[in-house]
Scaffold this active site. Structure first.
Site, PDB file in Angstrom:
ATOM      1  N   ASP A  17       0.827  -1.213   0.000  1.00 30.33           N
ATOM      2  CA  ASP A  17       0.000   0.000   0.000  1.00 30.33           C
ATOM      3  C   ASP A  17       0.863   1.266   0.000  1.00 30.33           C
ATOM      4  O   ASP A  17       0.666   2.176   0.810  1.00 30.33           O
ATOM      5  CB  ASP A  17      -0.936   0.021   1.221  1.00 30.33           C
ATOM      6  CG  ASP A  17      -1.617  -1.311   1.467  1.00 30.33           C
ATOM      7  OD1 ASP A  17      -2.023  -1.958   0.484  1.00 30.33           O
ATOM      8  OD2 ASP A  17      -1.750  -1.712   2.644  1.00 30.33           O
ATOM      9  N   GLU A 197     -11.205  -0.216  -3.441  1.00 29.02           N
ATOM     10  CA  GLU A 197     -10.430   0.364  -2.342  1.00 29.02           C
ATOM     11  C   GLU A 197      -9.176   1.035  -2.896  1.00 29.02           C
ATOM     12  O   GLU A 197      -8.902   0.995  -4.093  1.00 29.02           O
ATOM     13  CB  GLU A 197     -10.035  -0.719  -1.333  1.00 29.02           C
ATOM     14  CG  GLU A 197      -9.080  -1.776  -1.888  1.00 29.02           C
ATOM     15  CD  GLU A 197      -8.748  -2.882  -0.892  1.00 29.02           C
ATOM     16  OE1 GLU A 197      -9.482  -3.039   0.106  1.00 29.02           O
ATOM     17  OE2 GLU A 197      -7.739  -3.582  -1.120  1.00 29.02           O
TER      18      GLU A 197
END
Length: 320
Positions: A17, A197
């Site tokens: 991420d 997401e």
């Protein structure tokens, strides 16, 4: 080929991420999920490649119990109105794995010029319309308005998470309508989990491009793209159009699996760079979320003749 525009991948190992932000001081600031999911680190360097060896500084650590005690995920660092903010998601410790999807979103603030120094102050939970699973917040500015984009579970919609947008009152408070701009609907968005997401925003040529990630976090993880006209009402769901196909996905040929949860930055020449994570193997033992080898990677982002981003394919390990 200008070697300054090539990268050796992985850029940073075992950092998922990834978020890279280039500030006006010339530094690239980097933060990402650590394999232990127990802290938030920030590092900086004067080049993208320099992030590899830059020493991380711990900005914040999880609590032993309570709402901020488990699975610290996907931090992002932003500079808003003269202050630094880190947005992240956290769950609570439980005796079972049921708490895995109990995340809420939080904000930290730092008033120091250099965010590797000074104190990070907890500004609390970023409150949304529902008290439900929420994560992966990002922010961007457009025409003087700061917008907050995040993933959340709507209790009335089947699936794991949709994408929402809201204007911001300040660095940790939303105001006005909260609009759903994407929900998992295509086959490539619903493998394993129904997930949208990890949004990231890029502005170019009067348009706003928003990448996001979809499906489970194994080799099926991939990226989609939303587009809006820069003159449209960004809080109107009708302003956003979703590309029907993934724009970035596993490359068996290049040995890169599950690329996603990206950010955008620019190189030292002002050209666009795609930052993302991927694994270099397909078979995973156990829950993919506990496999630590999602490595941060970088590669040049090109542009199509029609002005849309060309993500290409994840490059091989080594030199691009």
């Amino acid at each position: 080929m200008n070697t300054n525009r090539e990268y050796t991948n992985p850029l940073v190992e075992q950092r998922a991420d990834p978020w890279v932000y280039k500030h006006t001081d010339g530094y690239y600031y980097f933060t990402a999920s650590v394999p232990e999911y127990d802290r938030i680190e920030v590092r900086r360097a004067l080049t993208i490649e320099g992030l590899r060896e830059a020493q991380p500084v711990v900005a914040w650590r999880k609590y032993e119990s309570g709402p901020l005690s488990a699975n610290i995920w996907a931090p992002e660092i932003h500079y808003i109105d003269g202050k630094w903010y880190i947005y992240f998601a956290a769950a609570r410790t439980t005796e079972t794995k049921e708490g895995l999807f109990d995340h809420r979103m939080y904000a930290l603030e730092n008033t120091s010029a250099n965010p590797l120094e000074g104190e990070w102050t907890e500004k609390g939970q970023v409150r949304t319309a529902w008290e439900s699973f929420a994560l992966d917040a990002t922010v961007f500015e457009h025409k003087g308005v700061h917008y907050y984009v995040w993933a959340q579970k709507d209790p009335d919609i089947d699936g794991n998470s949709n994408l929402y947008i809201s204007a911001m009152e300040n660095g940790w408070t939303l105001k006005g309508p909260q609009t759903m701009i994407s929900t998992p609907e295509y086959p490539w968005e619903v493998i394993g989990f129904k997930v949208n997401e990890g949004a990231a925003v890029l502005k170019r040529g009067g348009r706003i491009f928003m990448s996001f990630s979809a499906s489970a976090t194994d080799h099926n993880y991939c990226m989609g793209l939303l587009t809006a006209d820069g003159d449209s009402d960004l809080l109107d769901a009708a302003s956003w159009t979703k590309h029907p196909d993934p724009v970035f996905q596993t490359s068996e040929e290049n040995g890169q699996y599950g690329p996603g949860h990206n950010s955008f930055t620019v190189d030292e020449h002002g050209e666009d760079v795609l930052i993302y994570h991927a694994r270099n193997y397909k078979e995973i033992t156990g829950d993919p979320l506990y496999d630590p080898n999602r490595h941060t990677r970088a590669q040049r982002l090109r542009w199509n003749a029609d002005g849309t981003p060309d993500f290409g394919v994840p490059v091989r390990d080594g030199r691009e």
